[in-house]
Design a protein around this motif. Structure first.
Motif, mmCIF file in Angstrom:
data_model
loop_
_atom_site.group_PDB
_atom_site.id
_atom_site.type_symbol
_atom_site.label_atom_id
_atom_site.label_comp_id
_atom_site.label_asym_id
_atom_site.label_seq_id
_atom_site.Cartn_x
_atom_site.Cartn_y
_atom_site.Cartn_z
ATOM 1 N N GLN A 54 97.382 51.300 -61.900
ATOM 2 C CA GLN A 54 97.245 52.594 -62.567
ATOM 3 C C GLN A 54 96.142 52.530 -63.622
ATOM 4 O O GLN A 54 95.301 53.437 -63.726
ATOM 5 C CB GLN A 54 98.581 53.060 -63.157
ATOM 6 C CG GLN A 54 99.130 52.243 -64.323
ATOM 7 C CD GLN A 54 99.986 51.074 -63.901
ATOM 8 O OE1 GLN A 54 99.727 50.424 -62.906
ATOM 9 N NE2 GLN A 54 101.022 50.789 -64.684
ATOM 10 N N GLY A 55 96.106 51.454 -64.401
ATOM 11 C CA GLY A 55 95.049 51.290 -65.397
ATOM 12 C C GLY A 55 93.687 51.130 -64.754
ATOM 13 O O GLY A 55 92.677 51.652 -65.258
ATOM 14 N N GLU A 56 93.644 50.416 -63.638
ATOM 15 C CA GLU A 56 92.392 50.227 -62.901
ATOM 16 C C GLU A 56 91.817 51.564 -62.440
ATOM 17 O O GLU A 56 90.618 51.846 -62.598
ATOM 18 C CB GLU A 56 92.656 49.315 -61.699
ATOM 19 C CG GLU A 56 91.483 49.103 -60.773
ATOM 20 C CD GLU A 56 91.885 48.274 -59.556
ATOM 21 O OE1 GLU A 56 91.486 48.645 -58.432
ATOM 22 O OE2 GLU A 56 92.611 47.257 -59.720
ATOM 23 N N ALA A 57 92.683 52.411 -61.848
ATOM 24 C CA ALA A 57 92.224 53.698 -61.329
ATOM 25 C C ALA A 57 91.801 54.631 -62.454
ATOM 26 O O ALA A 57 90.776 55.325 -62.360
ATOM 27 C CB ALA A 57 93.324 54.342 -60.494
ATOM 28 N N VAL A 58 92.579 54.669 -63.535
ATOM 29 C CA VAL A 58 92.271 55.567 -64.649
ATOM 30 C C VAL A 58 90.984 55.133 -65.358
ATOM 31 O O VAL A 58 90.160 55.963 -65.756
ATOM 32 C CB VAL A 58 93.468 55.622 -65.626
ATOM 33 C CG1 VAL A 58 93.087 56.304 -66.930
ATOM 34 C CG2 VAL A 58 94.638 56.350 -64.978
ATOM 35 N N THR A 59 90.786 53.836 -65.493
ATOM 36 C CA THR A 59 89.564 53.328 -66.117
ATOM 37 C C THR A 59 88.329 53.740 -65.327
ATOM 38 O O THR A 59 87.278 54.070 -65.896
ATOM 39 C CB THR A 59 89.621 51.795 -66.235
ATOM 40 O OG1 THR A 59 90.725 51.425 -67.064
ATOM 41 C CG2 THR A 59 88.338 51.233 -66.832
ATOM 42 N N ALA A 60 88.437 53.726 -64.007
ATOM 43 C CA ALA A 60 87.289 54.028 -63.142
ATOM 44 C C ALA A 60 87.012 55.518 -63.003
ATOM 45 O O ALA A 60 85.928 55.902 -62.551
ATOM 46 C CB ALA A 60 87.515 53.415 -61.759
ATOM 47 N N ALA A 61 87.973 56.366 -63.380
ATOM 48 C CA ALA A 61 87.826 57.811 -63.150
ATOM 49 C C ALA A 61 87.161 58.496 -64.336
ATOM 50 O O ALA A 61 87.431 58.158 -65.499
ATOM 51 C CB ALA A 61 89.194 58.432 -62.887
ATOM 52 N N PRO A 62 86.306 59.493 -64.086
ATOM 53 C CA PRO A 62 85.654 60.212 -65.201
ATOM 54 C C PRO A 62 86.647 60.978 -66.071
ATOM 55 O O PRO A 62 86.366 61.237 -67.247
ATOM 56 C CB PRO A 62 84.683 61.161 -64.493
ATOM 57 C CG PRO A 62 85.207 61.292 -63.095
ATOM 58 C CD PRO A 62 85.847 59.990 -62.773
ATOM 59 N N ASN A 63 87.798 61.352 -65.512
ATOM 60 C CA ASN A 63 88.812 62.074 -66.297
ATOM 61 C C ASN A 63 89.950 61.164 -66.741
ATOM 62 O O ASN A 63 91.022 61.637 -67.129
ATOM 63 C CB ASN A 63 89.369 63.261 -65.505
ATOM 64 C CG ASN A 63 89.951 62.849 -64.153
ATOM 65 O OD1 ASN A 63 89.460 61.916 -63.520
ATOM 66 N ND2 ASN A 63 90.976 63.552 -63.699
ATOM 67 N N GLY A 64 89.696 59.852 -66.711
ATOM 68 C CA GLY A 64 90.721 58.889 -67.106
ATOM 69 C C GLY A 64 90.576 58.442 -68.551
ATOM 70 O O GLY A 64 89.457 58.314 -69.069
ATOM 71 N N HIS A 65 91.696 58.190 -69.204
ATOM 72 C CA HIS A 65 91.699 57.772 -70.610
ATOM 73 C C HIS A 65 92.782 56.705 -70.805
ATOM 74 O O HIS A 65 93.946 56.935 -70.464
ATOM 75 C CB HIS A 65 91.953 58.964 -71.527
ATOM 76 C CG HIS A 65 90.956 60.063 -71.344
ATOM 77 N ND1 HIS A 65 89.761 60.112 -72.013
ATOM 78 C CD2 HIS A 65 90.973 61.142 -70.500
ATOM 79 C CE1 HIS A 65 89.081 61.181 -71.619
ATOM 80 N NE2 HIS A 65 89.786 61.826 -70.711
ATOM 81 N N ILE A 66 92.389 55.572 -71.357
ATOM 82 C CA ILE A 66 93.282 54.418 -71.491
ATOM 83 C C ILE A 66 93.854 54.336 -72.902
ATOM 84 O O ILE A 66 93.140 54.496 -73.900
ATOM 85 C CB ILE A 66 92.519 53.115 -71.163
ATOM 86 C CG1 ILE A 66 92.249 53.030 -69.654
ATOM 87 C CG2 ILE A 66 93.286 51.889 -71.629
ATOM 88 C CD1 ILE A 66 93.497 52.885 -68.808
ATOM 89 N N VAL A 67 95.160 54.074 -72.963
ATOM 90 C CA VAL A 67 95.823 53.736 -74.221
ATOM 91 C C VAL A 67 96.156 52.244 -74.154
ATOM 92 O O VAL A 67 96.882 51.820 -73.249
ATOM 93 C CB VAL A 67 97.112 54.560 -74.415
ATOM 94 C CG1 VAL A 67 97.928 54.005 -75.586
ATOM 95 C CG2 VAL A 67 96.773 56.019 -74.666
ATOM 96 N N PRO A 68 95.601 51.437 -75.066
ATOM 97 C CA PRO A 68 95.825 49.982 -74.983
ATOM 98 C C PRO A 68 97.296 49.625 -75.149
ATOM 99 O O PRO A 68 97.993 50.162 -76.002
ATOM 100 C CB PRO A 68 94.988 49.428 -76.142
ATOM 101 C CG PRO A 68 94.002 50.510 -76.461
ATOM 102 C CD PRO A 68 94.704 51.799 -76.165
ATOM 103 N N MET A 69 97.745 48.723 -74.283
ATOM 104 C CA MET A 69 99.065 48.131 -74.435
ATOM 105 C C MET A 69 98.917 46.655 -74.762
ATOM 106 O O MET A 69 99.637 46.105 -75.575
ATOM 107 C CB MET A 69 99.886 48.298 -73.155
ATOM 108 C CG MET A 69 101.226 47.573 -73.174
ATOM 109 S SD MET A 69 102.160 47.738 -71.633
ATOM 110 C CE MET A 69 102.871 49.356 -71.858
ATOM 111 N N LYS A 70 97.933 46.007 -74.129
ATOM 112 C CA LYS A 70 97.706 44.587 -74.356
ATOM 113 C C LYS A 70 97.160 44.379 -75.766
ATOM 114 O O LYS A 70 96.228 45.046 -76.197
ATOM 115 C CB LYS A 70 96.706 44.036 -73.336
ATOM 116 C CG LYS A 70 97.130 44.227 -71.883
ATOM 117 C CD LYS A 70 96.014 43.880 -70.926
ATOM 118 C CE LYS A 70 96.387 44.185 -69.488
ATOM 119 N NZ LYS A 70 95.260 43.958 -68.545
ATOM 120 N N GLY A 71 97.763 43.440 -76.488
ATOM 121 C CA GLY A 71 97.280 43.102 -77.823
ATOM 122 C C GLY A 71 97.603 44.138 -78.880
ATOM 123 O O GLY A 71 97.097 44.066 -79.997
#
Length: 464
Positions: A423-440
């Motif tokens: 899910q993070g991989e797909a959202v990172t690659a998409a122009p309308n994707g936005h990641i909220v960090p969980m790691k660290g």
């Protein structure tokens, strides 16, 4: 019907009361049974009855009705006996063997696919259904684990399906030997009561045949098929030395199975596999982390959406409406969704809409809309109905693909996800994707939910 000479001499003819046919052999068998005769099936004897031309259709059904009534009057226990026979199905094994032999005889079938599946539904089951629908000819075997019996054997032929259940894996192995040309396709076996012995069984069934191992989840890596630890968090692929109870298993006799023993058992199957098929680059990395020797046999084949989801114009409203797709259990982020629901009660002009259901152990606040089940083609209408302008993927395990992520992205609306899994991989690659960090970062559910809401409100302010 082969008849013992002794009983033929005792009862040398059929009863004329049955006329030209239908039911006379039942009557004869009941009479000889009353004299001590035993009726048996000979599974390795095959007699073909080709065609039928004794009666016209009208006469046939009239005689069947009349003679069945005569049998019922003479032998009132006969029909219940037949129903018990059908329920017990003592001939299921030879019928399965016959169906398997039939598949093996098909000239246009290069090899018979033998799918290893579970009984829990979900994405793996949808994938299996799609594979079966695409087969030509319609010929396959499914060995299904995790049900009422240890293994359910389903043999699909162009003429129908034969199904049987057993707790005897040795019997299943012998049945599979009927197929001289087979490809074993491990899909998922979550739910089996003694899963650490399954890899050796699969290896024997695949002996001298082709074997594919599919990663619909991470069961070949850990008994915790989502890779979540005992505390419900994801911290990467656990090392074989891990003593976290979520990554340990037990045999049916109660014997504990360590993660090291688990990896040893499943590792042998991974080494035997011709192909290891994963559905995202992230899954490939996790599989290599556990089994580096499989690196050159891993193939990435992302799923395709079964139905196209159209792009949707953002609803015109002044609220931040966060939509979530799918049924949400613990590993899908139910605790995060619960926390977000509570936080949004005190957040002006922001709300949460769940298109699906949530595990009953978690409660959403009264202001949260829980729509329930939906069809994919309804998504554009539901976006407009509820004013959804941002999607959130709450899953906290590294999903192997995530259909709902790709469906959300396809609408063109902003999509928020944590930085893990497919899910993070797909959202990172998409122009309308936005990641909220969980790691660290702080990964308690309240902190995660707060960061998601902050991100959603900021995105809404940017897009208007």
């Amino acid at each position: 019907m082969a008849i013992n000479l002794n009983y033929l001499q005792r009862c040398p003819s059929f009863d004329a009361a049955f006329g030209r046919g239908y039911g006379e052999e039942v009557d004869w068998c009941q009479k000889t049974a009353a004299q001590g005769g035993l009726h048996v099936a000979v599974p390795n004897l095959f007699v073909e009855h080709r065609g039928g031309a004794s009666f016209g259709s009208d006469e046939k059904w009239r005689r069947i009705a009349q003679n069945n009534a005569l049998i019922a009057r003479r032998y009132p226990k006969y029909d219940p006996m037949v129903q018990r026979f059908i329920a017990n199905d003592p001939l299921v094994t030879p019928r399965l063997a016959l169906a398997l032999a039939y598949l093996d005889s098909l000239d246009d079938l290069h090899e018979t696919p033998v799918f290893i599946a579970h009984t829990m539904g979900g994405g793996a089951e949808n994938y299996l259904k799609a594979r079966l629908e695409a087969l030509s000819p319609a010929a396959a075997v499914i060995l299904r684990f995790g049900g009422a019996a240890r293994c359910q054997v389903e043999v699909l032929t162009p003429n129908g399906t034969t199904t049987g259940q057993t707790n005897d894996l040795d019997a299943v192995e012998r049945l599979m030997q009927v197929l001289n040309r087979r490809r074993i396709i491990y899909s998922c076996a979550v739910g089996d009561p003694d899963p650490v012995e399954l890899p050796d069984f699969f290896a024997r069934v695949a002996q001298d045949q082709h074997l594919d191992v599919l990663f619909h989840d991470y069961f070949p890596i850990s008994p915790s098929y989502t890779l979540l630890n005992r505390d419900g968090t994801y911290r990467g692929v656990p090392p074989p030395s891990s003593d976290d109870s979520a990554h340990c298993s037990r045999r049916m006799d109660g014997t504990k199975v360590s993660l090291e023993e688990w990896r040893h058992a499943w590792g042998k199957l991974m080494q035997q596999a011709d192909r290891v098929i994963v559905f995202s680059k992230d899954s490939r990395a996790l599989a290599i982390s556990a089994y580096p020797e499989t690196r050159h046999r891993i193939e990435v084949h992302p799923h395709k959406l079964t139905k196209l989801v159209p792009k949707v114009a953002p609803p015109q409203n002044d609220r931040t409406v966060i939509g979530v797709l799918g049924n949400i259990g613990p590993q899908k982020g139910a605790a995060v969704l619960q926390a977000a629901s509570r936080l949004l009660r005190d957040t002006p002009n922001a709300e949460l809409v769940l298109l699906g259901r949530i595990d009953p152990a978690f409660r959403l606040s009264s202001g949260t809309i829980c729509h329930g089940n939906y069809d994919l083609e309804d998504i554009p209408f539901l976006i407009r109905r509820y004013g959804i302008n941002i999607w959130f993927i709450p899953s906290i395990w590294p999903e192997t693909f995530s259909y709902t992520t790709h469906e959300s992205l396809a609408t063109g609306l902003p999509v928020i996800s944590f930085d893990l899994g497919a899910q993070g991989e797909a959202v990172t690659a998409a122009p309308n994707g936005h990641i909220v960090p969980m790691k660290g970062a702080r990964s308690d559910t309240a902190s995660l939910a707060a960061r998601v809401i902050q991100t959603a409100i900021a995105l809404r302010a940017q897009t208007g």
